[in-house]
Design a protein around this motif. Structure first.
Motif, PDB file in Angstrom:
ATOM      1  N   ARG A 195      12.676  12.948  -3.773  1.00  0.00           N
ATOM      2  CA  ARG A 195      12.747  12.047  -2.616  1.00  0.00           C
ATOM      3  C   ARG A 195      12.455  10.604  -3.038  1.00  0.00           C
ATOM      4  O   ARG A 195      13.097   9.670  -2.562  1.00  0.00           O
ATOM      5  N   TYR A 196      11.495  10.427  -3.936  1.00  0.00           N
ATOM      6  CA  TYR A 196      11.171   9.089  -4.437  1.00  0.00           C
ATOM      7  C   TYR A 196      12.369   8.489  -5.172  1.00  0.00           C
ATOM      8  O   TYR A 196      12.738   7.330  -4.942  1.00  0.00           O
TER       9      TYR A 196
ATOM     10  N   ASP B  55      15.078   7.414  -2.744  1.00  0.00           N
ATOM     11  CA  ASP B  55      14.696   6.462  -1.694  1.00  0.00           C
ATOM     12  C   ASP B  55      15.448   5.143  -1.881  1.00  0.00           C
ATOM     13  O   ASP B  55      15.265   4.453  -2.871  1.00  0.00           O
TER      14      ASP B  55
ATOM     15  N   SER C  59      15.176   2.408  -0.148  1.00  0.00           N
ATOM     16  CA  SER C  59      14.474   1.210   0.331  1.00  0.00           C
ATOM     17  C   SER C  59      14.076   0.315  -0.839  1.00  0.00           C
ATOM     18  O   SER C  59      13.836   0.790  -1.949  1.00  0.00           O
TER      19      SER C  59
ATOM     20  N   PRO D 199       9.817   1.470  -2.203  1.00  0.00           N
ATOM     21  CA  PRO D 199       9.614   2.894  -1.941  1.00  0.00           C
ATOM     22  C   PRO D 199       8.161   3.340  -2.107  1.00  0.00           C
ATOM     23  O   PRO D 199       7.884   4.438  -2.581  1.00  0.00           O
TER      24      PRO D 199
ATOM     25  N   THR E 127       7.187   6.871  -0.509  1.00  0.00           N
ATOM     26  CA  THR E 127       7.667   8.072  -1.198  1.00  0.00           C
ATOM     27  C   THR E 127       7.040   8.191  -2.583  1.00  0.00           C
ATOM     28  O   THR E 127       6.795   9.299  -3.060  1.00  0.00           O
ATOM     29  N   ARG E 128       6.755   7.044  -3.217  1.00  0.00           N
ATOM     30  CA  ARG E 128       6.081   7.091  -4.519  1.00  0.00           C
ATOM     31  C   ARG E 128       4.673   7.657  -4.355  1.00  0.00           C
ATOM     32  O   ARG E 128       4.237   8.500  -5.138  1.00  0.00           O
TER      33      ARG E 128
ATOM     34  N   TRP F 142       4.717  11.373  -3.927  1.00  0.00           N
ATOM     35  CA  TRP F 142       4.972  12.037  -5.207  1.00  0.00           C
ATOM     36  C   TRP F 142       3.695  12.078  -6.049  1.00  0.00           C
ATOM     37  O   TRP F 142       3.326  13.123  -6.587  1.00  0.00           O
TER      38      TRP F 142
END
Length: 78
Positions: free
Chosen positions: A21-22, A25, A27, A30, A33-34, A37
């Motif tokens: 997901r990261y 991402d 954006s 991120p 999401t980072r 993770w």
């Protein structure tokens, strides 16, 4: 409470999913999401340490066995 091998597999799968997901991402920042993770990976690492200590196993070998089960499940079926 010590984690079972299956618990470790689930934690590593969650960390791998969070990493994906990261990486996906779109954006420009991120951070969220980072962070997810990093937290998932830290939870896995802590659980591996706890499991290895409880079982009297080598931590590295436990981690590698879990990663192999997650990344190459076909080799664990035989």
């Amino acid at each position: 409470m010590a984690h079972t091998f299956d618990d470790l597999v689930k934690l590593e799968q969650a960390a791998e999913a969070a990493h994906a997901r990261y990486l996906a991402d779109p954006s420009p920042d991120p951070t969220g999401t980072r962070q997810a993770w990093v937290e998932a990976a830290a939870a896995f690492q802590a659980a591996v340490t706890e499991h290895a200590e409880a079982e009297g196993a080598v931590r590295y070998e436990v981690e590698m066995a879990v990663k192999k089960a997650v990344r190459h499940p076909e080799s664990a079926e035989g």
